[in-house]
Design a protein around this motif. Structure first.
Motif, PDB file in Angstrom:
ATOM      1  N   GLN A  28     135.107 -27.975  65.097  1.00  0.00           N
ATOM      2  CA  GLN A  28     135.237 -29.251  65.819  1.00  0.00           C
ATOM      3  C   GLN A  28     134.791 -29.121  67.273  1.00  0.00           C
ATOM      4  N   ASN A  29     134.388 -27.903  67.674  1.00  0.00           N
ATOM      5  CA  ASN A  29     133.906 -27.699  69.034  1.00  0.00           C
ATOM      6  C   ASN A  29     132.532 -28.332  69.217  1.00  0.00           C
ATOM      7  N   ALA A  30     132.100 -28.387  70.473  1.00  0.00           N
ATOM      8  CA  ALA A  30     130.794 -28.976  70.792  1.00  0.00           C
ATOM      9  C   ALA A  30     129.653 -28.019  70.503  1.00  0.00           C
ATOM     10  N   GLY A  31     129.962 -26.729  70.311  1.00  0.00           N
ATOM     11  CA  GLY A  31     128.904 -25.765  70.036  1.00  0.00           C
ATOM     12  C   GLY A  31     128.309 -25.154  71.277  1.00  0.00           C
ATOM     13  N   THR A  32     129.011 -25.261  72.401  1.00  0.00           N
ATOM     14  CA  THR A  32     128.536 -24.579  73.602  1.00  0.00           C
ATOM     15  C   THR A  32     128.925 -23.111  73.517  1.00  0.00           C
ATOM     16  N   LEU A  33     128.408 -22.309  74.442  1.00  0.00           N
ATOM     17  CA  LEU A  33     128.756 -20.895  74.452  1.00  0.00           C
ATOM     18  C   LEU A  33     130.234 -20.716  74.762  1.00  0.00           C
ATOM     19  N   ALA A  34     130.774 -21.613  75.588  1.00  0.00           N
ATOM     20  CA  ALA A  34     132.193 -21.534  75.921  1.00  0.00           C
ATOM     21  C   ALA A  34     133.059 -22.029  74.780  1.00  0.00           C
ATOM     22  N   GLN A  35     132.548 -22.975  73.990  1.00  0.00           N
ATOM     23  CA  GLN A  35     133.293 -23.528  72.858  1.00  0.00           C
ATOM     24  C   GLN A  35     132.394 -23.503  71.619  1.00  0.00           C
ATOM     25  N   PRO A  36     132.251 -22.306  71.020  1.00  0.00           N
ATOM     26  CA  PRO A  36     131.310 -22.174  69.912  1.00  0.00           C
ATOM     27  C   PRO A  36     131.865 -22.704  68.602  1.00  0.00           C
ATOM     28  N   LEU A  37     130.945 -22.943  67.677  1.00  0.00           N
ATOM     29  CA  LEU A  37     131.296 -23.302  66.312  1.00  0.00           C
ATOM     30  C   LEU A  37     131.602 -22.037  65.521  1.00  0.00           C
ATOM     31  N   CYS A  38     132.312 -22.193  64.414  1.00  0.00           N
ATOM     32  CA  CYS A  38     132.663 -21.038  63.581  1.00  0.00           C
ATOM     33  C   CYS A  38     131.682 -20.832  62.445  1.00  0.00           C
ATOM     34  N   SER A  39     131.054 -21.883  61.939  1.00  0.00           N
ATOM     35  CA  SER A  39     130.209 -21.773  60.749  1.00  0.00           C
ATOM     36  C   SER A  39     128.811 -22.292  61.021  1.00  0.00           C
ATOM     37  N   ILE A  40     127.857 -21.742  60.246  1.00  0.00           N
ATOM     38  CA  ILE A  40     126.470 -22.201  60.357  1.00  0.00           C
ATOM     39  C   ILE A  40     126.355 -23.607  59.800  1.00  0.00           C
ATOM     40  N   GLY A  41     127.114 -23.888  58.735  1.00  0.00           N
ATOM     41  CA  GLY A  41     127.065 -25.216  58.128  1.00  0.00           C
ATOM     42  C   GLY A  41     127.480 -26.306  59.083  1.00  0.00           C
ATOM     43  N   ALA A  42     128.473 -26.021  59.914  1.00  0.00           N
ATOM     44  CA  ALA A  42     128.904 -27.018  60.894  1.00  0.00           C
ATOM     45  C   ALA A  42     127.798 -27.305  61.889  1.00  0.00           C
ATOM     46  N   ALA A  43     127.063 -26.267  62.283  1.00  0.00           N
ATOM     47  CA  ALA A  43     125.941 -26.469  63.200  1.00  0.00           C
ATOM     48  C   ALA A  43     124.819 -27.226  62.512  1.00  0.00           C
ATOM     49  N   ALA A  44     124.547 -26.903  61.219  1.00  0.00           N
ATOM     50  CA  ALA A  44     123.480 -27.587  60.487  1.00  0.00           C
ATOM     51  C   ALA A  44     123.765 -29.071  60.340  1.00  0.00           C
ATOM     52  N   ALA A  45     125.029 -29.438  60.339  1.00  0.00           N
ATOM     53  CA  ALA A  45     125.390 -30.843  60.163  1.00  0.00           C
ATOM     54  C   ALA A  45     125.113 -31.674  61.401  1.00  0.00           C
ATOM     55  N   ILE A  46     125.024 -31.041  62.567  1.00  0.00           N
ATOM     56  CA  ILE A  46     124.859 -31.821  63.799  1.00  0.00           C
ATOM     57  C   ILE A  46     123.571 -31.497  64.555  1.00  0.00           C
TER      58      ILE A  46
END
Length: 768
Positions: free
Chosen positions: A45-63
């Motif tokens: 649920q993070n924004a995907g910044t270096l300070a607040q990274p995502l946990c999964s590749i799938g979550a990144a692929a979705a956005i």
């Protein structure tokens, strides 16, 4: 080849698995989505910044959106990632891995209906029945770097392209973990796909019952260039009926159960400049409705030998190049090199020889049957379809002035096969050992330059000493005796280099002797070392001198001073004896047996004794299980040879009078051959005297009651003398048979006789 699909990428730089961002700052974080599974604060649920990274590749692929990069950090991700967003050629969607792996059941990437996607340095270890990369109705997919593997028994390929266009697979490793798994499969709707610099490795299972393919292409306008394909039970590269205009060039195809490259009905194929070896079936096979196929500049070696270890025993022998069915009238074959282990290396409908193939087809006028790499040089047809200006390593074509240009086309000096050989130098050197000063001289003059002159010679002596110079000869003295490895590295002006090494033993000598054979009273000669040692020298000259060194375990080694090599038994023939070894191992060591007559025998590591044929024409061998006269040797120190004996009583030299037929007498004014002797060391302070004039031993005749005479052919108790050296430098000889001293009787007016009870002037001699 097409321009790289990342050519329009302005702000993202991908190099070797790392991601560089121009002028990084907080605003640029929006261009990168960070996935950090190991981070304690990661959340999908993070924004995907270096300070607040995502946990999964799938979550990144979705956005993720076009122009953004998903930076995947170290970790093992148990995911099957579906990419749902497209990019543009200028702003692709990018996934970059940094020591990241997708592992587990059905892990991998699915791209369906999207375009302009980049997978950079991603690792996928899939264990299920789904491809590691499954792309459908996609254009502009770039897979570069990384490793994709699949262990499946279902026949699923590691990478599956269906209706994929304008895409590339490069510098990537494709690995199958099961005999049924194929590498890359492209369907009939896939076109414009470039496979380059990629390694495709199949299971080592050689059974034809479980077919698998390295790369299968069924669509038009695709290429396989500069890649390595090995293994696979069916074919390394197969081109189906829809694979029109395919280029297969500069690839290395290695061992596997099936064919190397199989053109199975494809049209307009260029099979050019590939190196193919050790396929169990045909190296290159063209059959079915194939037409417009060109096979040129390929190098094929040892293909089609089905009986080879590892091939399916049910398989039949194949050929290097086989053209079958209707394809025989529509295929061009020329400028290939083949090396086959059977008579028939070609097939034009049926197997035949190169000569038969030429006669039947009118093709292959410039093909060669050869296994010599030199025959590949400067001999390709650069006008052949699919010919590449650079070889598989990106090396330009280079003219080797040492090789005649026999190629065709605009570049007559291109090489056949996948590699343009920039002929490197060859490092070769000779070693000269000298044990007394523990010195080695290395002469690399035999090294030959490659395409360019030799610039430098680097000598590594094995004790930490390294010398680099422009001249080919260097000497070195070792501080400690021992076994060393000497290396020479030669480097050309173009930077190409070659190395060579040799083991050496620099051991400390305990003595330097000649070995006098009891079988014929001749010294062992090492002058003709390469053809064997012989007992044929009357005198202890330079070629008969050996340094005795301690080799451990109560053994010795013998070093020939004339050849600069150690005596050794042979490898192919362990009875053969030569003086050719530079280092000491089991073949160079001997156990010394001391015999009761003062002689020694040498037992080799094989348990056999060294024997000397009395003819002097037969080389020494280590071939006798027991000791007889032929296996006995006497040691003569180099300081005790060619000696004269001057009697102190009258200042005259002792002579073997009458050329040895008369007793010894101190009567000669000068020392010539009759007055010369070798002092033979019998051990325990005893010696024998070998007269030069007749090569016989001096005897205390009649148990010492008769005058001494040089008449004995062998050493017995009458020929043994204790040698006494005085502080004044004189010597005296005490006969072992009666304990009396050799005396110049009658103040030298009578023959010598061993009757002196003590040492006086009459029993004193000077060695000269």
């Amino acid at each position: 080849m097409r321009a790289p699909l990342l050519a329009g990428l302005a702000t993202v730089i991908l190099t070797g698995g790392t991601l560089g961002i121009t002028a990084p700052n907080q605003a640029d974080d929006l261009k990168i989505l960070y996935v950090r599974q190991a981070a304690t604060n990661c959340s999908d649920q993070n924004a995907g910044t270096l300070a607040q990274p995502l946990c999964s590749i799938g979550a990144a692929a979705a956005i993720v959106t076009g122009g953004q990069t998903v930076d995947v950090g170290t970790g093992s991700y148990r995911e099957r990632v579906t990419v749902k967003t497209s990019g543009t050629p200028e702003q692709p969607v990018v996934f970059v891995g940094t020591s990241a792996s997708l592992i587990g059941e059905n892990s991998g990437f699915v791209i369906d209906g999207q375009h302009d996607i980049v997978l950079q340095n991603i690792q996928v270890n899939a264990l299920g029945d789904l491809p590691a990369v499954d792309a459908h109705d996609v254009s502009g997919i770039t897979i570069r770097g990384g490793r994709y593997s699949l262990n499946s028994s279902s026949g699923t390929p590691v990478v599956r392209f269906a209706a994929v266009t304008r895409s590339s697979l490069s510098q990537t490793s494709i690995v199958t973990g099961n005999a049924a798994t194929s590498g890359v499969r492209m369907d009939a709707a896939s076109s414009g796909v470039d496979i380059s610099g990629t390694t495709v490795s199949g299971n080592v299972n050689r059974s034809l019952d479980v077919p698998s393919v390295g790369i299968r292409i069924d669509g038009p306008g695709n290429t396989v260039i500069g890649s390595s394909i090995g293994g696979f039970t069916a074919t390394a590269v197969v081109l189906g009926t829809g694979a029109a205009g395919t280029v297969v060039a500069n690839n290395v195809v290695t061992a596997g159960a099936g064919h190397g490259i199989h053109n199975n009905g494809a049209t307009g194929t260029a099979i050019t400049s590939n190196s193919i070896k050790q396929r169990c079936l045909d190296g290159i096979r063209v059959d079915g409705a194939s037409s417009g196929v060109s096979i040129q500049n390929n190098v094929l070696d040892s293909n089609g030998v089905a009986g080879r270890v590892g091939c399916d025993p049910k398989a039949l022998d194949g050929v290097e190049i086989g053209i079958y069915g209707d394809a025989v009238s529509r295929t061009v074959i020329d400028y290939n090199n083949v090396h086959h282990h059977r008579t028939d290396s070609y097939a034009w409908g049926t197997p035949t020889s190169l000569a038969g193939f030429r006669a039947a087809s009118g093709q292959a006028a410039n093909d060669r049957e050869t296994e010599q790499p030199r025959d590949n040089y400067d001999s390709a047809n650069s006008a052949a379809p699919g010919f590449q200006k650079l070889d598989r390593a990106g090396t330009p074509r280079v003219d080797d002035p040492a090789v005649p240009n026999s190629g065709a086309g605009p570049v007559t000096f291109a090489d056949r096969g996948a590699v343009e050989t920039i002929r490197p130098p060859v490092a070769s050197f000779d070693v000269t050992l000298s044990l007394a000063p523990q010195k080695v001289t290395v002469d690399a003059s035999a090294s030959t330059p490659g395409l360019h002159p030799i610039r430098s010679y680097e000598f590594t002596f094995g004790d930490g000493s390294v010398v680099t110079q422009s001249s080919p000869v260097a000497a070195h003295t070792y501080a400690d005796p021992g076994n060393y490895s000497v290396w020479i590295k030669v480097t050309g002006t173009d930077g190409q280099s070659a190395t060579s090494s040799q083991p050496i033993s620099v051991l400390y000598p305990t003595s330097t002797v000649g070995l006098l054979t009891m079988s014929n009273r001749r010294y062992i000669d090492a002058g003709n070392a390469t053809t064997g040692l012989r007992a044929n020298q009357l005198r202890l000259g330079a070629t008969a001198q050996f340094d005795v060194v301690t080799a451990g375990n109560h053994q010795v080694a013998l070093f020939s001073r004339s050849t600069g090599r150690y005596l050794a038994i042979g490898t192919a023939d362990p009875t053969a004896m030569t003086a050719t070894s530079q280092s000491v191992d089991a073949r160079e060591t001997f156990t010394v047996a001391k015999n009761t007559d003062g002689s020694i025998s040498l037992k080799a590591s094989t348990g056999q004794y060294v024997t000397a044929d009395p003819s002097g024409t037969v080389p020494l061998t280590a071939s006798r299980p027991t000791i007889s006269t032929w296996e006995k040797f006497l040691q003569v120190s180099t300081t005790d040879t060619n000696k004269s004996l001057k009697a102190r009583v009258n200042g005259r030299y002792v002579s073997a009078d009458g050329a040895g037929t008369k007793p010894l007498i101190a009567s000669a004014a000068t020392a010539s051959t009759w007055e010369r002797f070798d002092l033979v060391d019998l051990g325990s302070g005893t010696v024998a005297l070998l007269a030069h004039v007749n090569n016989r031993f001096v005897s205390a005749d009649g148990v010492g009651t008769k005058p001494m005479i040089a008449a004995a052919p062998a050493v017995g108790s009458w020929e043994m003398f204790y040698l006494t050296r005085s502080a004044a430098g004189t010597v005296s000889f005490q006969a072992a048979i009666n304990g009396r001293y050799a005396s110049a009787d009658g103040a030298g007016s009578k023959p010598l006789i061993t009757n002196g009870p003590a040492i006086s002037t009459w029993e004193t001699f000077t060695l000269g």
